[in-house]
Scaffold this active site. Sequence first.
Site, short mmCIF file in Angstrom:
data_model
loop_
_atom_site.label_atom_id
_atom_site.label_comp_id
_atom_site.label_asym_id
_atom_site.label_seq_id
_atom_site.Cartn_x
_atom_site.Cartn_y
_atom_site.Cartn_z
CG HIS A 79 -0.65 -6.69 5.39
ND1 HIS A 79 -1.51 -5.78 6.11
CD2 HIS A 79 -1.54 -6.93 4.28
CE1 HIS A 79 -2.45 -5.16 5.46
NE2 HIS A 79 -2.24 -5.88 4.18
CG ASP A 101 -6.43 -4.41 3.34
OD1 ASP A 101 -5.45 -5.25 3.57
OD2 ASP A 101 -6.61 -3.33 2.60
CD GLU A 158 -0.05 -4.36 2.10
OE1 GLU A 158 -0.07 -4.75 0.64
OE2 GLU A 158 -0.91 -3.82 2.82
CD GLU A 159 -2.68 -1.45 3.98
OE1 GLU A 159 -2.52 -0.85 3.03
OE2 GLU A 159 -3.49 -2.22 4.08
CG ASP A 171 -3.37 -8.28 1.25
OD1 ASP A 171 -4.36 -7.92 1.61
OD2 ASP A 171 -2.29 -7.74 1.32
CG HIS A 192 -7.64 1.05 2.14
ND1 HIS A 192 -6.58 1.91 1.70
CD2 HIS A 192 -7.36 -0.44 2.35
CE1 HIS A 192 -5.53 0.70 1.86
NE2 HIS A 192 -5.95 -0.41 2.17
#
Length: 362
Positions: free
Chosen positions: A71, A183, A217-218, A240, A327
């Site tokens: 993603h 990510d 995606e998030e 991922d 994150h």
Amino acid sequence: MSTKSILKDTSIAFLESYLNNASPTGYESEGQKLWMNYLKPYVDTFITDTYGTAVGVINPDAPFKVVIEGHADEISWYVNYITDDGLLYVIRNGGSDHQIAPSKRVHIHTKKGIVKGVFGWPAIHTRLRDKEEAPKISNIFIDLGCETKEQVEAMGVHVGCVITYPDEFMILNENKFVCRAIDNRMGGFMIAEVARLLKENKKTLPFGLYIVNSVQEEIGLRGAEMIAQTIKPNVAIVTDVCHDTTTPMIDKKVEGDLKMGKGPVIAYAPAVQNKLRDLIVDTAEENKIPFQRHATSRATGTDTDAFAYSNGGVASALISLPLRYMHTTVEMVHRDDVENVIQLIYESLLKIENNETFSYFK
């Protein structure tokens, strides 16, 4: 194929420019253009959709369709409220971490271009109370150096502007890649490298290969949900990130025992089709690719779920990249794992037979 030969200098140069470019959820298109430009020599054609998912296609006329997917979007913030004295309060766009915000520099994306700001925070001298207040959504704020709301608006900043961190790519100790948005732009990078290897090694696939870089995606796997309906694939291998659980304050009994440098992580979950996963495990063992296992319970929390449960059921599997500090702006992965994920996806594709149903009942 030796892992030492996988990543070229040109690969790393693309990775750096791709990671450094901001692609917040809902605003991925500039990053997608970079990605498609890199992928162009290795595919036959492209598909894009209304919300910005990009797909490179090899053998577009083949009836049997295999997806490899990552993603494109990164977590970010939205401007939610502007005070009379020119400070900005925010809401999340994805799973942004309020605890890392204080004292971070930010980029606010406006029609006039980037406006720079900082997440302010009270000085330690003023916080020596009985109980310090922790950072939370209600008390973190951005300072643009403005004194009034009018000055903020004159810069082109308004409610709804998206905010990203400017932190850029670096390599630590020769083989650790560090950046925000690993990510999961690393996933988009890895599937692009698979396409490059197929081309450079002159491999001909008996099926159509769809190299999918999904948006959104998030905030709930939304891009994958949309593109799965468009492509209607037979098989999907998703990549991922997952947590390296060896750093402080992580409970392995809860999160599992996973470490960067020890290889790709193969997921066990209801959304993962067992026969496809077994093919991937066999591929790793046959090619002496190190791997780890991770149980993810009822949902993987990745685009695997969106593909698996689309179109009446699509045989899907998840190969994850162990990552530290998810994150945050210092997400960290091991180069060896990146190369091994690329090799594992590549070799798995060569092992998938045309029209393979992965049925449990044959």
